[in-house]
Design a protein around this motif. Structure first.
Motif, short mmCIF file in Angstrom:
data_model
loop_
_atom_site.label_atom_id
_atom_site.label_comp_id
_atom_site.label_asym_id
_atom_site.label_seq_id
_atom_site.Cartn_x
_atom_site.Cartn_y
_atom_site.Cartn_z
N GLU A 503 -12.18 13.21 -30.17
CA GLU A 503 -11.16 13.08 -29.18
C GLU A 503 -11.02 11.67 -28.72
OE1 GLU A 503 -13.12 15.47 -26.14
OE2 GLU A 503 -12.59 17.38 -26.90
N ARG A 531 -5.32 12.50 -27.36
CA ARG A 531 -5.22 13.59 -28.38
C ARG A 531 -6.50 13.85 -28.73
NH1 ARG A 531 -2.32 9.17 -32.24
NH2 ARG A 531 -3.94 7.79 -32.61
N ASP A 532 -6.43 14.85 -29.49
CA ASP A 532 -7.73 15.39 -30.63
C ASP A 532 -7.30 15.23 -31.96
OD1 ASP A 532 -7.16 18.04 -31.03
OD2 ASP A 532 -6.74 18.13 -29.14
N GLN A 533 -8.22 15.29 -32.84
CA GLN A 533 -8.07 15.25 -34.43
C GLN A 533 -9.09 16.03 -34.84
OE1 GLN A 533 -10.27 12.96 -36.06
NE2 GLN A 533 -9.83 13.44 -37.99
N ASP A 558 -5.62 16.72 -38.84
CA ASP A 558 -4.81 17.18 -38.10
C ASP A 558 -4.93 16.64 -36.87
OD1 ASP A 558 -3.33 19.13 -36.72
OD2 ASP A 558 -4.24 20.90 -37.22
N TYR A 559 -3.91 16.04 -36.39
CA TYR A 559 -3.48 15.61 -34.85
C TYR A 559 -2.77 16.34 -33.92
CZ TYR A 559 -5.56 11.04 -36.46
OH TYR A 559 -6.40 9.81 -37.20
N SER A 560 -3.34 16.41 -32.85
CA SER A 560 -2.72 17.09 -31.73
C SER A 560 -1.30 16.61 -31.21
CB SER A 560 -3.51 17.52 -30.55
OG SER A 560 -3.92 16.18 -30.05
N ASP A 561 -1.13 15.56 -31.73
CA ASP A 561 0.42 14.86 -31.01
C ASP A 561 1.02 14.59 -32.33
OD1 ASP A 561 -1.20 12.85 -32.49
OD2 ASP A 561 -1.36 11.48 -30.63
#
Length: 871
Positions: A503, A531-533, A558-561
């Motif tokens: 995060e 963001r989280d990844q 995999d990125y949240s943004d």
């Protein structure tokens, strides 16, 4: 990106030629008869017996750091041949810098945000204050040099192993965790010119047994400021006497004036199509240039700010059971810098109405009767601007590692949690003026712009203190395991597999006056995001035939943004015989857009730009010369990730026990480059009001530039390739001691900058892109004496063509030397001189200080004395 928990890089690896700061071969030789330990090397998650992997790694150990004469991490890394354009330090910090006090390395010149920096194999939070508004970076000076055991530099794209940001390579800083005893160290240093005095002190304590170990390191560093006025070549912004440009500011005191239309909302539009700006009649002749009264800001600015750093590092390991170890790291570092700049300039931010009391009966009213007036006027009455930049860095790592039996094989495993936090504060302590207050003072006549001095009570009433607060936090959980899978005819197939969840959050928030646009004459930024990844990675070491091994790696992110990315890598290492080894690699890498680039609010800077629309039509020097233009930058939530493809092919040849070398060809192709480019905006959208706001014009000639609007875009890319050559030679003599010679050479063949239109510009040899960098080294030891010398070379390159300059920036070579004495029990005394011949930086025609701050150092000759005592 990476939670490559490369925790136990405990043997001094890399017998190859890798070092531009010569490697210590004695530590390598000590491995020969010891037990073979499986170790994890930078660039791979698989533990192995080999001291080298398939990717080129430059290893700089503790002795190399001491012999280099570097006083901090920034100085050490900036002299490496693999460092390129985009490397920066506190040199050049000023009141308009967006990341005062920070330092970073840019491998291969691909950018500080394309170079991944790790601490003991794990990530560090980036600085809350980005460089040049949007460049996210790890402040390498947040790591005390006294705590460093070794630095590994992976000179290869590494996203398949470590994730985002590892486009150009990886800098992995390994701390001293095995020290036993108590060590005190201190140094004093100074330049032979003015400014730059330094003092440092460190304490290291360690204790342990077979069940556990604890190391504590405390460090303090202080450096006095150096002003541009402290060097003859940079004491004036007018470099015309040397063949350079006169870059004195167009905002002076006395000022320059022009009639304007003042809107009901206070908006100001100069009547540049009807009138010509005129300098104050009291402007001294030496400051009058064309229609402007100039101001020489250079002597009032910091070249290198005053700096103070203090920190503590604690490293601990405890054996929980025969197969499980608990480990912990905790660190805190506080850095502060005091930056000085010239007094705040105004560029048409203020006005006097025709009935203003200060205008009545004045020469200006006679010249422009009945007109409202705006001005370029510097508020020297307030004194120079001064900021204090404070950075607090804290980090905690907790984890377990051990060995598990799976089938017939032992597998190494590790899991950990990392919390890394950076908080930055910037305090405007002097010289900052509130726009609304000074306008009120002008309107009531208490501040008269036509006078060069004002009552102190008025100055006190318009000045304000400013604040800017930033936070950057990284939290991550990682786990991995590695071991042997099965045997094949050529050997054993090994595998590593792991996962990481991370995060990230950041904020950069100036005070409300900045956000309201109520502070003038300085830059401000505002950004916020989180963001989280999640990532999964796998790696295989596959023996193909005897002495030929393949490395196959794959990492999914995999990125949240912005979405997902998959990075592969294929590499090989072939020991053709006992003396010759071939290696090669191919891989894809990426860099996720930074949170600043995605979430930047309106941020303002004033770069020097030519007006390409008006210049051909008017020929006016204000249009045709690069002068300060207001640019408003914003973030872009639709940015894509930068992507790259890289490959490396190399040869290592141990000619004999004393002489070895390595040569590597490397190539990078980076696309979807995230960048700001106000020059591109002017060149391509100079008449579009959506991009460039201009003053009204009653003629066919567009009005003067008011503001330029730029946002982050994926514009074009860059391609670069070249050769690294590393040579090491060791000479043992009976009567004169032991000598070690080394050379680390980097040649850049091409550095192509590719525009969004597909246009290619080869920057190799152009401004700030020298084709050659090399470091030569000599180390000598005999009995209680030791001496070292480093020769640092940067080749010539062209003057800045984008600023209209021609000619060559000369090459620069400096010599660093030191001598040490060990004859007192438990004591080491070192005397050294960096830049022994006091070489000045090469002359640049287009900068106000007369040299290239990004490439050359203006420190001058630097003398130091250091003592270390071990209990």
């Amino acid at each position: 990106m990476n939670k490559t928990t490369q925790r136990k890089l405990n043997a001094v690896l890399y017998a190859m030629a890798a070092t531009g700061i010569t490697l210590s071969s004695s530590a390598i030789a000590a491995n020969d008869e010891e037990k073979i330990e499986r170790i994890e090397i930078t660039g791979s998650h698989i533990k192995r017996n080999d001291m080298e992997g398939p990717s080129p790694v430059l290893a700089i150990n503790e002795a190399d750091i001491a012999n280099s004469g570097a006083q901090d991490v920034s100085e050490l890394l900036s002299k490496l041949s693999v460092a390129g354009q985009g490397t920066f330090s506190t040199q050049g910090n000023d009141a308009d810098d967006t990341s005062n006090g920070g330092s970073a390395i840019s491998l291969r010149g691909l950018g500080a945000d394309s170079t991944l920096v790790l601490l003991n194999g794990r990530r560090i939070s980036v600085s809350a204050f980005a460089k040049n508004i949007g460049t996210a970076f790890v402040d390498i000076n947040s790591i005390p040099v006294s705590a460093i055991k070794r630095i590994d530099i992976l000179k290869d794209g590494a996203s398949a192993t470590y994730g985002s940001d590892a486009i150009a390579g990886v800098v992995n800083i390994i701390l001293k965790k095995d020290f036993t005893g108590l060590e005190l160290s201190g140094s004093i240093a100074d330049t032979t010119e003015d400014g730059g005095k330094e003092n440092s002190f460190s304490l290291m304590w360690g204790n342990g047994d077979e069940k556990g170990h604890t190391t504590v390191i405390m460090d303090y560093f202080k450096r006095d400021e150096t002003m541009f006025a402290d060097r003859d070549y940079s004491k004036s912004a007018d470099q015309s006497s040397k063949g350079g440009a006169d870059q004195r500011s167009s905002s002076g005191n006395p000022g320059s004036y022009i009639p304007a239309t003042i809107g009901a909302d206070g908006s100001i539009t100069s009547k540049s199509d009807e009138y010509t700006r005129t300098p104050d009649i009291n402007c001294p002749a030496e400051l009058t240039k064309g229609t402007l009264c100039r101001y020489d800001y250079a002597p009032h600015m910091s070249s290198v700010p005053a700096t103070e750093r203090a920190g503590i590092v604690v490293l601990h390991e405890t054996q929980v059971s025969d197969d499980i170890t608990f480990f912990a790291e905790a660190s805190y570092q506080r850095n502060s810098s005091t930056v000085k700049g010239a007094a705040s300039p105004s560029f048409n931010e203020f006005y006097m109405l025709a009935d203003n009391p200060s205008l009545q009966g004045s020469w200006l009213q006679e010249m422009f009767p009945g007109e409202d007036i705006t001005m370029r006027r510097r508020l020297t009455e307030t004194g120079g601007r001064q900021k204090e930049a404070v950075s607090n860095n804290s980090r905690i790592v907790l984890g377990f590692n051990g060995v598990a039996n799976i089938g017939d094989n032992e597998w190494d495993w590790e899991m950990g949690y990392t919390f890394s936090h950076n908080s930055n504060q910037e305090y405007g302590q002097n010289g900052f003026v509130q726009t609304s207050r000074i306008q009120e003072a002008i309107e009531d006549g208490s501040f008269n712009p036509l006078n060069t001095t004002q009552p102190q009570s008025v100055i006190d009433g318009i000045m304000v203190n400013t604040t800017r607060n930033g936070k950057s936090t990284t939290k991550s959980y990682d786990a991995k395991m590695s071991g042997d899978l099965f045997d094949v005819s050529a050997g054993t197939v090994a595998m590593a597999v792991g996962a990481e969840y991370r995060e990230e959050s950041m904020s950069d928030l100036p005070d409300q006056m900045f956000l309201n646009g109520d502070i003038f004459g300085t830059e401000a930024t505002a950004s916020e995001g989180s963001r989280d990844q999640t990532s999964l990675f796998v790696e295989f070491a596959v023996p193909v035939i005897e002495n030929l091994e393949l490395q196959l790696a794959l990492r999914y992110e995999d990125y949240s943004d912005f979405g997902t990315n998959t990075s592969p890598k294929v590499a090989f290492r072939w020991a053709a015989n006992e003396d010759v080894t071939l290696r090669g690699s191919w891989g894809e890498a990426f860099r996720a857009p930074s949170l600043v680039q995605l979430g930047l609010g309106e941020a303002q800077q004033s770069p020097n730009l030519v007006d390409p629309i008006r210049c051909p039509l008017t020929g006016n020097e204000n249009d045709c010369n690069p002068i300060e233009r207001t640019v408003i930058y914003t973030g872009n939530s639709d940015l894509k990730a930068e992507e790259s493809e890289s490959y490396n092919l190399g040869l290592i040849w141990s000619i004999n026990d004393e002489l070895n070398f390595s040569i590597d060809y490397w190539s990078y192709d980076q696309t979807n480059l995230v960048t700001l480019d106000p020059k591109f905006v002017l060149d391509n959208h100079g008449t579009d009001p959506a991009y460039v706001k201009r003053q009204n014009s009653s003629t066919a000639i567009p009005g003067e530039i008011v503001e330029i609007y730029d946002t982050y875009r994926n514009l074009g890319g860059q391609q670069t390739d070249g050769i690294d050559l590393d040579i090491n030679y060791k000479l043992n003599t009976t009567d004169t001691g032991e000598f070690k010679f080394g050379a680390n050479i980097t040649w850049v063949n091409e550095f192509d900058e590719i525009s969004s239109l597909g246009e290619v510009d080869n920057l190799a040899g152009e401004y700030q892109h020298p084709e050659f960098r090399w470091t030569g080294s000599t180390d000598w030891t005999m009995n209680d004496l030791a001496a070292s010398m480093r020769v640092n070379y940067i080749s010539e390159y062209k003057q800045d063509k984008d600023a209209g300059a021609t000619g060559i920036v000369d090459s620069m070579m400096t010599i660093d030397a030191n001598a040490s004495y060990y004859g007192i029990t438990n004591t080491k005394l070192t005397f050294g001189v960096n830049n022994l011949l006091n070489e000045e930086p090469s002359f640049v025609t287009t900068t106000f200080m007369g040299y290239d701050q990004q490439t050359h150092s203006a420190q001058g000759r630097f003398i130091y004395l250091k003592g270390t005592y071990t209990f």
